[in-house]
Design an enzyme around this catalytic site. Structure first.
Site, PDB file in Angstrom:
ATOM      1  N   GLY A   1      48.664  86.980 -12.648  1.00 21.06           N
ATOM      2  CA  GLY A   1      48.508  85.956 -14.008  1.00 21.06           C
ATOM      3  C   GLY A   1      47.499  85.425 -13.700  1.00 21.06           C
ATOM      4  O   GLY A   1      47.067  85.481 -12.581  1.00 21.06           O
ATOM      5  N   ASN A   2      47.150  84.904 -14.453  1.00 18.59           N
ATOM      6  CA  ASN A   2      46.157  84.087 -14.974  1.00 18.59           C
ATOM      7  C   ASN A   2      45.444  83.049 -13.623  1.00 18.59           C
ATOM      8  O   ASN A   2      46.215  82.519 -12.904  1.00 18.59           O
ATOM      9  CB  ASN A   2      45.888  83.365 -16.165  1.00 18.59           C
ATOM     10  CG  ASN A   2      43.692  83.477 -16.470  1.00 18.59           C
ATOM     11  OD1 ASN A   2      43.072  83.695 -15.709  1.00 18.59           O
ATOM     12  ND2 ASN A   2      44.020  83.495 -18.448  1.00 18.59           N
ATOM     13  N   ILE A   3      44.911  82.118 -13.902  1.00 20.63           N
ATOM     14  CA  ILE A   3      44.214  81.095 -12.722  1.00 20.63           C
ATOM     15  C   ILE A   3      45.330  79.989 -12.897  1.00 20.63           C
ATOM     16  O   ILE A   3      45.355  80.047 -14.470  1.00 20.63           O
ATOM     17  CB  ILE A   3      43.195  80.610 -12.553  1.00 20.63           C
ATOM     18  CG1 ILE A   3      41.781  82.026 -11.718  1.00 20.63           C
ATOM     19  CG2 ILE A   3      43.017  79.009 -11.664  1.00 20.63           C
ATOM     20  CD1 ILE A   3      40.396  81.387 -11.817  1.00 20.63           C
TER      21      ILE A   3
ATOM     22  N   GLU B   1      51.014  87.862  -3.958  1.00 22.66           N
ATOM     23  CA  GLU B   1      50.247  87.399  -4.428  1.00 22.66           C
ATOM     24  C   GLU B   1      49.485  87.733  -4.989  1.00 22.66           C
ATOM     25  O   GLU B   1      47.904  88.475  -4.329  1.00 22.66           O
ATOM     26  CB  GLU B   1      49.732  86.242  -3.812  1.00 22.66           C
ATOM     27  CG  GLU B   1      49.041  84.881  -5.085  1.00 22.66           C
ATOM     28  CD  GLU B   1      48.395  83.421  -4.705  1.00 22.66           C
ATOM     29  OE1 GLU B   1      48.479  82.744  -5.138  1.00 22.66           O
ATOM     30  OE2 GLU B   1      48.769  83.542  -3.087  1.00 22.66           O
ATOM     31  N   ARG B   2      49.053  88.930  -5.913  1.00 24.05           N
ATOM     32  CA  ARG B   2      48.036  89.001  -6.971  1.00 24.05           C
ATOM     33  C   ARG B   2      48.334  90.610  -6.238  1.00 24.05           C
ATOM     34  O   ARG B   2      48.627  91.239  -5.476  1.00 24.05           O
ATOM     35  CB  ARG B   2      47.067  88.623  -7.158  1.00 24.05           C
ATOM     36  CG  ARG B   2      46.507  87.162  -8.104  1.00 24.05           C
ATOM     37  CD  ARG B   2      45.294  87.856  -8.258  1.00 24.05           C
ATOM     38  NE  ARG B   2      45.157  86.635 -10.100  1.00 24.05           N
ATOM     39  CZ  ARG B   2      44.698  85.687  -9.940  1.00 24.05           C
ATOM     40  NH1 ARG B   2      44.103  84.925  -8.211  1.00 24.05           N
ATOM     41  NH2 ARG B   2      44.873  84.545 -10.841  1.00 24.05           N
TER      42      ARG B   2
END
Length: 241
Positions: free
Chosen positions: A28-30, A116-117
């Site tokens: 997802g985006n920052i 995460e990512r």
């Protein structure tokens, strides 16, 4: 891909019936809420499948500002045309190293990996963004692409073989407000570099997630989209926990 409400059932199929260790990347985006979701989802999963069954793998952000004592992340944010190639090269390397260390030290109780990512968004979102903005030359882009292909296809890299992407879809205005709130409250998860993020930057990343990553044939059927404008507690309930 199946709606988010079926996620708990999908995990059950993997963990109980297939006897495999699924790799789940939270994307997802920052400021979309990745860290909060991972932190709160872990105990929910462990309530069902046992203590220590989740191998939680955070994004190695701190390493990006301690490259032999140099603050590479900060340098890139200040001078992206000068440092984007070196930074993205190190992002891929640090992710690969962190993921391999995590597997090597993983406990036998672990039944799934919550990451995460991923190295895939590093390549298809963040590298593409720098290329789009003119922050790197074509030859630099080519080198990063070749590096990505080598470590994902030629090396034994377990966490690059993703079973599901939990993609947090948050409005960019929501992400920017969350960043501003982190700055106001001096949230420990806030980095100095994130304070330089703009609405246009977030919009560009969101577009690239859609056009260059999630729509790719090899990822398309693995994506579970989540309304990340909701609270973390609401998201977890919608996932079936």
């Amino acid at each position: 891909m199946s709606p988010s409400g079926n996620f708990a059932k999908l995990l059950d199929l993997h963990i109980i019936q297939s006897k495999v260790e699924p790799v789940i990347c939270v994307e997802g985006n920052i400021a979309a809420g990745k860290t909060n979701l991972m932190t709160k989802l872990k105990p929910k999963i462990e309530d069902l499948y046992g203590k220590n069954c989740v191998n939680l793998v955070p994004e190695p952000v701190k390493e990006w500002n301690d490259v032999g004592g140099e603050k590479l992340f900060d340098m890139m944010m200040q001078e992206p045309k000068r440092w984007s190639f070196a930074f993205q090269n190190y992002v891929q390397l640090s992710m690969f190293n962190a993921h391999c260390r995590s597997i090597a030290t993983n406990t036998q109780e672990s039944k799934l990996h919550l990451v995460e990512r991923s190295i895939h968004s590093a390549r298809y979102v963040f590298v593409e963004n720098h290329k789009k903005l003119g922050n790197m030359q074509q030859v630099e882009y080519n080198v990063l692409d070749e590096f990505y292909r080598m470590i994902t296809r030629e090396l034994e890299y377990k966490l690059s073989k993703v079973d599901y992407f939990l993609f947090l879809e948050a409005d960019i205005e929501v992400c920017l407000e969350r960043l501003a709130n982190r700055l106001r409250t001096q949230d420990a998860t806030m980095t100095q570099e994130e304070s330089r993020v703009t609405l246009d930057y977030l919009r560009s990343l969101g577009e690239l997630y859609e056009t260059h990553m999630l729509s790719r044939e090899e990822f398309r059927d693995k994506v579970i989209r989540i309304d990340a404008n909701l609270t973390t507690e609401e998201i977890i309930r919608n996932l079936g926990f």
